[in-house]
Write a protein that holds these residues in place. Sequence first.
Motif, short mmCIF file in Angstrom:
data_model
loop_
_atom_site.label_atom_id
_atom_site.label_comp_id
_atom_site.label_asym_id
_atom_site.label_seq_id
_atom_site.Cartn_x
_atom_site.Cartn_y
_atom_site.Cartn_z
N ARG A 77 16.26 13.74 -6.06
CA ARG A 77 15.98 13.72 -4.65
C ARG A 77 15.28 14.65 -3.84
NH1 ARG A 77 20.63 11.26 -2.87
NH2 ARG A 77 19.94 9.18 -3.37
N ALA A 78 15.60 16.07 -4.28
CA ALA A 78 14.92 17.27 -3.84
C ALA A 78 13.73 17.18 -4.10
CB ALA A 78 15.94 18.31 -4.08
N LEU A 79 13.56 17.16 -5.73
CA LEU A 79 12.01 17.21 -6.00
C LEU A 79 11.23 16.12 -5.55
CD1 LEU A 79 10.59 18.75 -8.36
CD2 LEU A 79 11.10 16.97 -9.79
N PHE A 80 11.46 15.16 -5.07
CA PHE A 80 10.45 14.08 -4.42
C PHE A 80 10.48 14.02 -3.14
CE2 PHE A 80 10.69 12.89 -9.13
CZ PHE A 80 9.51 12.80 -9.16
N TYR A 83 10.49 18.96 -2.10
CA TYR A 83 9.48 19.82 -2.65
C TYR A 83 8.63 18.82 -3.41
CZ TYR A 83 13.54 23.17 -2.50
OH TYR A 83 14.31 24.16 -2.25
N LEU A 84 8.16 17.72 -2.62
CA LEU A 84 7.13 16.86 -3.21
C LEU A 84 5.65 17.79 -3.33
CD1 LEU A 84 6.52 14.24 -4.22
CD2 LEU A 84 5.84 13.36 -1.87
N LEU A 85 5.30 18.31 -2.09
CA LEU A 85 3.94 18.82 -2.08
C LEU A 85 3.90 19.81 -3.30
CD1 LEU A 85 1.55 19.00 -0.74
CD2 LEU A 85 2.30 20.77 0.88
N PRO A 86 4.67 21.00 -3.47
CA PRO A 86 4.78 21.74 -4.51
C PRO A 86 4.49 21.43 -5.81
CG PRO A 86 6.22 22.93 -2.91
CD PRO A 86 5.91 21.28 -2.56
N PHE A 87 5.47 20.14 -5.79
CA PHE A 87 5.29 19.44 -7.34
C PHE A 87 4.01 18.81 -7.57
CE2 PHE A 87 6.45 15.41 -9.69
CZ PHE A 87 7.00 16.04 -10.84
N GLU A 88 3.38 18.15 -6.50
CA GLU A 88 2.16 17.51 -6.90
C GLU A 88 1.07 18.80 -6.83
OE1 GLU A 88 1.41 14.44 -7.48
OE2 GLU A 88 3.57 13.80 -7.05
N VAL A 89 1.04 19.63 -6.02
CA VAL A 89 0.17 20.62 -6.15
C VAL A 89 0.01 21.25 -7.54
CG1 VAL A 89 -0.58 23.18 -5.27
CG2 VAL A 89 -0.07 21.25 -3.81
N THR A 90 1.34 21.58 -8.35
CA THR A 90 1.52 22.08 -9.33
C THR A 90 0.88 21.20 -10.66
OG1 THR A 90 3.45 23.03 -8.75
CG2 THR A 90 3.10 22.86 -11.38
N SER A 91 1.17 19.71 -10.21
CA SER A 91 0.58 18.81 -11.13
C SER A 91 -0.91 18.72 -11.22
CB SER A 91 0.99 17.33 -10.87
OG SER A 91 2.32 17.33 -11.19
#
Length: 110
Positions: A77-80, A83-91
């Motif tokens: 839940r926290a990741l999506f 922290y969705l933007l940092p997760f997607e930028v890292t991807s």
Amino acid sequence: MIVYAGAIMVLFVFVIMLLNAGAESKHGRSLVAQLLGAPLLIALLGLLAYFVQRLYPRSVSVHFGGFTHGTPLDIGRALFTTYLLPFEVTSILILIAIVGAIVLAWKEMD
């Protein structure tokens, strides 16, 4: 999270295999590196340990069972959400790095 990190590491292994790097040429070590390498490494590790102990003094001991917000549901839940933007930028950055490595390793076909 561990599965995601493992998948990223597998991707990096594939990229390294795609680079098809040649064999390294071996050079002898210099005399200075042989004589000073180990003592300087020990001194550096000692200095690092000293500064870590000085900057981060002893804290309260861990109370097992006191933290209950580390379930996979909470992490997901926290990741999506948070922290969705940092997760997607890292991807995207990882994808760009892989494509760049493939382009650099691409050999012209004759």
